[in-house]
Design a protein around this motif. Structure first.
Motif, PDB file in Angstrom:
ATOM      1  N   LYS A   1      35.505  54.529  46.069  1.00 50.61           N
ATOM      2  CA  LYS A   1      34.548  54.807  47.140  1.00 50.61           C
ATOM      3  C   LYS A   1      35.217  55.649  48.208  1.00 50.61           C
TER       4      LYS A   1
ATOM      5  N   SER B   1      34.813  51.637  37.698  1.00 49.70           N
ATOM      6  CA  SER B   1      34.051  52.200  38.818  1.00 49.70           C
ATOM      7  C   SER B   1      34.843  53.301  39.512  1.00 49.70           C
TER       8      SER B   1
ATOM      9  N   THR C   1      43.190  51.298  56.676  1.00 56.85           N
ATOM     10  CA  THR C   1      42.037  50.804  55.912  1.00 56.85           C
ATOM     11  C   THR C   1      42.297  50.894  54.420  1.00 56.85           C
ATOM     12  N   TRP C   2      42.815  52.029  53.955  1.00 56.14           N
ATOM     13  CA  TRP C   2      43.099  52.187  52.530  1.00 56.14           C
ATOM     14  C   TRP C   2      44.158  51.209  52.046  1.00 56.14           C
TER      15      TRP C   2
ATOM     16  N   ILE D   1      42.417  47.845  51.674  1.00 55.49           N
ATOM     17  CA  ILE D   1      41.527  47.856  50.509  1.00 55.49           C
ATOM     18  C   ILE D   1      42.340  47.742  49.226  1.00 55.49           C
ATOM     19  N   LYS D   2      43.396  48.531  49.107  1.00 61.71           N
ATOM     20  CA  LYS D   2      44.223  48.477  47.903  1.00 61.71           C
ATOM     21  C   LYS D   2      44.859  47.109  47.716  1.00 61.71           C
ATOM     22  N   LYS D   3      45.366  46.546  48.802  1.00 65.65           N
ATOM     23  CA  LYS D   3      46.062  45.257  48.719  1.00 65.65           C
ATOM     24  C   LYS D   3      45.120  44.113  48.346  1.00 65.65           C
ATOM     25  N   TYR D   4      43.951  44.046  48.966  1.00 67.61           N
ATOM     26  CA  TYR D   4      43.100  42.872  48.825  1.00 67.61           C
ATOM     27  C   TYR D   4      41.884  43.059  47.927  1.00 67.61           C
ATOM     28  N   PHE D   5      41.557  44.284  47.579  1.00 65.22           N
ATOM     29  CA  PHE D   5      40.342  44.500  46.800  1.00 65.22           C
ATOM     30  C   PHE D   5      40.561  45.232  45.480  1.00 65.22           C
ATOM     31  N   THR D   6      41.812  45.497  45.126  1.00 65.47           N
ATOM     32  CA  THR D   6      42.120  46.122  43.852  1.00 65.47           C
ATOM     33  C   THR D   6      42.614  45.024  42.918  1.00 65.47           C
ATOM     34  N   PRO D   7      42.016  44.933  41.722  1.00 68.27           N
ATOM     35  CA  PRO D   7      42.454  43.888  40.780  1.00 68.27           C
ATOM     36  C   PRO D   7      43.920  44.057  40.409  1.00 68.27           C
ATOM     37  N   ASN D   8      44.605  42.920  40.263  1.00 72.98           N
ATOM     38  CA  ASN D   8      45.992  42.945  39.821  1.00 72.98           C
ATOM     39  C   ASN D   8      46.073  43.377  38.374  1.00 72.98           C
TER      40      ASN D   8
END
Length: 55
Positions: free
Chosen positions: A5, A2, A42-43, A46-53
């Motif tokens: 955003k 994806s 915010t970024w 988002i990177k820490k908690y919403f980006t797949p490991n």
């Protein structure tokens, strides 16, 4: 995969009006610095908690 955003930018005048409504006067430069900090924070979240490991 994806596409990343984009975070919607809030107009600086709206930021200044929000602070004014809360009883704080901020200059345009202060409002821009506040928003830059909040966008960066915010970024990071988002990177820490919403980006797949990738482990």
């Amino acid at each position: 995969m994806s596409q990343p955003k984009e975070i919607k930018k809030i107009p600086i005048e709206e930021v200044m009006e929000y602070f004014r409504s809360e009883g704080m006067e901020v200059t345009r430069e202060e409002a821009e610095l506040i928003m830059e900090f909040l966008y960066n924070l915010t970024w990071m979240v988002i990177k820490k908690y919403f980006t797949p490991n990738k482990d």
